[in-house]
Design an enzyme around this catalytic site. Structure first.
Site, short mmCIF file in Angstrom:
data_model
loop_
_atom_site.label_atom_id
_atom_site.label_comp_id
_atom_site.label_asym_id
_atom_site.label_seq_id
_atom_site.Cartn_x
_atom_site.Cartn_y
_atom_site.Cartn_z
N CYS A 2 23.64 61.12 27.21
CA CYS A 2 24.84 60.81 27.98
C CYS A 2 24.45 60.32 29.37
CB CYS A 2 25.68 62.06 28.13
SG CYS A 2 25.84 63.01 26.63
N ARG A 27 22.03 53.02 27.08
CA ARG A 27 21.57 54.25 26.44
C ARG A 27 22.41 54.63 25.24
NH1 ARG A 27 19.24 57.58 30.78
NH2 ARG A 27 20.19 59.40 29.87
N ASN A 100 25.23 66.70 30.92
CA ASN A 100 24.28 66.22 29.90
C ASN A 100 23.46 67.42 29.46
OD1 ASN A 100 25.15 63.68 30.45
ND2 ASN A 100 23.22 62.96 31.35
N GLY A 101 23.08 67.45 28.18
CA GLY A 101 22.23 68.53 27.70
C GLY A 101 22.95 69.36 26.65
N GLU A 481 3.60 56.04 7.66
CA GLU A 481 4.38 55.74 8.86
C GLU A 481 3.57 54.85 9.81
OE1 GLU A 481 7.30 55.78 9.56
OE2 GLU A 481 7.45 55.74 11.73
N LYS A 485 4.81 51.19 11.04
CA LYS A 485 4.95 50.80 12.46
C LYS A 485 4.18 49.52 12.72
CE LYS A 485 7.67 52.58 13.29
NZ LYS A 485 8.43 53.52 12.58
N GLU A 488 5.85 46.36 10.94
CA GLU A 488 7.17 45.91 11.38
C GLU A 488 7.18 45.35 12.80
OE1 GLU A 488 10.20 48.95 11.34
OE2 GLU A 488 8.86 50.42 12.24
N LYS A 603 18.80 47.88 13.47
CA LYS A 603 18.65 49.32 13.72
C LYS A 603 19.38 50.13 12.67
CE LYS A 603 17.07 52.75 16.12
NZ LYS A 603 15.64 53.03 15.87
C1 F6R Z 1 11.39 51.87 10.74
C2 F6R Z 1 12.82 52.11 10.70
C3 F6R Z 1 13.51 52.03 9.38
C4 F6R Z 1 14.53 53.17 9.26
C5 F6R Z 1 15.33 53.02 7.95
C6 F6R Z 1 16.28 54.17 7.74
O1 F6R Z 1 10.90 51.97 12.04
O2 F6R Z 1 13.43 52.37 11.70
O3 F6R Z 1 12.60 52.07 8.34
O4 F6R Z 1 13.84 54.39 9.26
O5 F6R Z 1 16.07 51.83 8.01
O6 F6R Z 1 17.20 54.28 8.77
P1 F6R Z 1 18.02 55.61 8.98
O7 F6R Z 1 17.06 56.70 9.30
O8 F6R Z 1 18.96 55.29 10.10
O9 F6R Z 1 18.73 55.88 7.69
#
Ligand code: F6R
Length: 608
Positions: A2, A27, A100-101, A481, A485, A488, A603
């Site tokens: 927040c 944010r 916040n918190g 993982e 990273k 991507e 995202k």
């Molecule tokens: C990788 C990444 C994606 C998400 C995936 C699932 O860095 O961000 O692989 O992990 O799209 O997304 P959520 O967790 O939002 O279901």
């Protein structure tokens, strides 16, 4: 997380608050509000959704006054509604606060306040603080805040106003950032520096336990022990874009560095004084939990990798068989799920279409479906039987970093809960595991304090076209993982394998041009991992090992060693992940990639 802004000075407070809140918009938030001290009263306006909604309401009915507090809320307790939006007021409407918190003991405070006749109107932890301050108020708002915060467990940054003391904002903090922008005849309280930059570049930094009385001409700070304290004064040279990233070059890097806080917040309040794991969100009796005979985890991408870590923890500690499915496969494979199955959906965004479909499928088959997510009020929270929140705060970089380690922290708590309910671990073992888990924020801080070697290593591999990531046991999802990273954000092909599988095919890929990153932290398969390293090195591979501090031996087998502190094997996934994130980050940056917005990625993936 927040955003907080408070203003006291000669200007119209609502203009400064809206401007400051806009600077914190990056944010993420789901509602916004302001409280302005008008003519001997406090006027509050709150709106769900974007700041534009609040701005429109204030255009229609302006709130006039030169002192006020404002907030953008990222929901943690209670849905994103107008009633739950900040500022919150006490029974008299003469005290308003923004926060916040997370207040851990808010349920107990809420009960106490309700029993004393206070009428609480929201689902938030914050509102209890407004009423608590009211209960201590005897004519001095600073004194009331100081007495109230002594009762709070958890984290807070607070800005508080009282209609009877119209020239004052009281600010207090613990484990949540808060600064005061020091202007000329005006002062601005803010949770983050960008909010004050339009008015001043001089910033006073409040420390944990501080309570500050802020007027237009003065800022008086008293520490937790009640002693007057001169706060540190910074002169900020950052431009706005740098300030939004807290001085980091990118959101991804900022978020990597936020991991200790994200893990700490996610673990907060999860162990009771009596040694019982606190997971009331499960909404199941211990007998019901003990009756679970199988766990299915459904998730995508990074969340799927967290699911594989969880499989290892749940099977090891609770002795329940766990299957982990990529969500898009789960629903089409006719899974064997029944009412004794617990389905855990892991999704940072809470909006991933395939994971939501998995939850629906599981519930149709009669199972209880439980979500682990970072976003309060997201779809998965409405479609599941229960939710555990990771308290990582909004993640802006597209690549998941802090939400991954926060997911593992939350899943560790779930694994301990299952183990406790089934009596699979002794109370002493649970206590010692918890002790280790609760040290994870410090362990990650130690990794982040020493990253020079990672950058130097990255510089050698910026020209790679392909790479391999290897691990065994809990090191496998860490390698997966790490590979995700790297691919991507740098667009270097990266493939993860269980190290023992190399000789069944992938070893044919090895050349000196294909870097091999190996998770080689201490554990019961350590010797085997070293043998696997020797196999690939014998074929010319250049190896980057993630290893445990003190392991001098590994340096003989690898071109580069990225050290992490020693932990037990079970909880090694979080520290081992962090150097991988940084390796990917630095390689991608050196290749000139946009790490915050990699090509072709979104995202939140809301389509199947
Ligand atoms: C990788 C990444 C994606 C998400 C995936 C699932 O860095 O961000 O692989 O992990 O799209 O997304 P959520 O967790 O939002 O279901």
């Amino acid at each position: 997380m927040c955003g907080i802004v408070g203003y006291v000075g000669p200007r119209q407070a609502s203009d400064v608050l809206l401007g400051g809140l806009a600077r914190l918009e990056y944010r993420g938030y789901d509602s916004a509000g302001v409280a302005i001290i008008g003519d001997a009263s406090i006027d509050v306006e709150r709106k769900v959704g974007k700041l534009a909604n609040l701005r429109a309401a204030l255009d229609d009915a302006p709130l006039v006054g030169s002192v006020g507090i404002g907030h953008t809320r990222w929901a943690t307790h209670g849905a994103p509604t107008e009633a739950n939006a900040h500022p919150h007021t006490d029974c008299t409407g003469r005290i308003a606060i923004v926060h916040n918190g997370i207040i851990e003991n808010y349920s107990e405070l809420r009960e106490e306040l309700a029993a004393n006749g206070h009428a609480l109107r929201s689902d938030t932890d914050t509102e209890t603080v407004a009423h608590l301050i009211e209960s201590y108020y005897t004519g001095d708002i600073t004194d009331a805040v100081r007495r109230a915060v002594r009762r709070l467990e958890g984290s807070y940054a607070l800005a508080v106003v009282h209609a009877d003391e119209p020239g004052t904002i009281v600010a207090a903090r613990k484990d949540s950032p808060l600064v005061v922008g020091a202007g000329t005849d005006e002062n601005i309280v803010a949770s983050d520096i960008p909010a004050v930059l339009e008015y001043t570049r001089d910033v006073l930094v409040l420390e944990d336990g501080d309570v500050a009385t802020v007027t237009a001409g003065d800022v008086v700070v008293v520490d937790a022990g009640g002693a007057a304290r001169e706060p540190e004064r910074l002169h900020v040279e950052w431009d706005l874009a740098a300030a939004e990233k807290g001085g980091y070059e990118d959101f991804m890097l900022k978020e990597i560095y936020e991991q200790p806080t994200a893990i700490r917040e996610t673990l907060r309040g999860r162990m009771g004084a009596d040694g019982t794991v606190q997971l009331s969100e499960l909404d199941m009796t211990d007998a019901e939990v003990a009756a679970i005979d199988r766990v299915f985890i459904v998730a995508c991408g990074t969340s799927y990798h967290a699911g594989i870590v969880a499989k290892s923890l749940i099977e090891r500690w609770a002795r329940i068989p766990v299957e982990v499915d990529v969500s898009s496969e789960f629903r089409y494979r006719d899974p064997i799920v029944d009412p004794a199955t617990l389905v855990v959906a892991i999704t940072q965004s809470g909006e991933t279409a395939d994971t939501l479909a998995g939850v629906r499928e599981a519930r149709e088959l009669g199972a209880r479906a439980f979500a682990i997510t970072n976003v309060v009020g997201s779809r998965v929270t409405r479609e599941s039987d229960g939710v555990i929140y990771t308290h990582a705060g909004p993640e802006i970089g597209v690549a998941a970093t802090k939400t991954f380690t926060a997911q593992i922290a939350a899943l560790s708590v779930l694994a301990l809960k299952l183990a406790q309910a089934r009596g699979a671990l002794s109370p002493e073992r649970i206590a010692s595991l918890w002790e280790e888990i609760s040290l994870l924020p410090e362990v990650v801080e130690a990794v982040l304090a020493d990253t020079d070697g990672i950058e130097a290593c990255a510089a050698e591999y910026t020209g790679a076209v392909s790479s391999l990531f290897l691990g065994r046991g809990i090191g496998v999802p860490v390698a997966m993982e790490g590979a995700l990273k790297l691919k991507e954000i740098s667009y270097i092909h990266a493939e993860a394998y269980p190290a023992g599988e190399m000789k069944h095919g992938p070893i044919a890929l090895i050349t000196p041009e294909v870097p091999v990153v190996v998770v080689a932290t201490q554990g019961h398969t350590y010797e085997k991992v070293v043998s696997n390293i020797q196999e690939v090195r014998a074929r010319g591979a250049r190896v980057i090992a993630v290893a445990t501090h003190g392991d001098e031996e590994i340096a003989r087998h690898a071109e580069h060693v990225l050290y992490v502190p020693r932990t037990s094997e079970a909880i090694s996934a979080i520290p081992a992940t962090v150097p991988m994130q940084l390796l990917a980050y630095h390689i991608a940056k050196m290749r000139g990639c946009n790490v915050d917005q990699p090509r072709n990625l979104a995202k939140s993936v809301t389509v199947e």
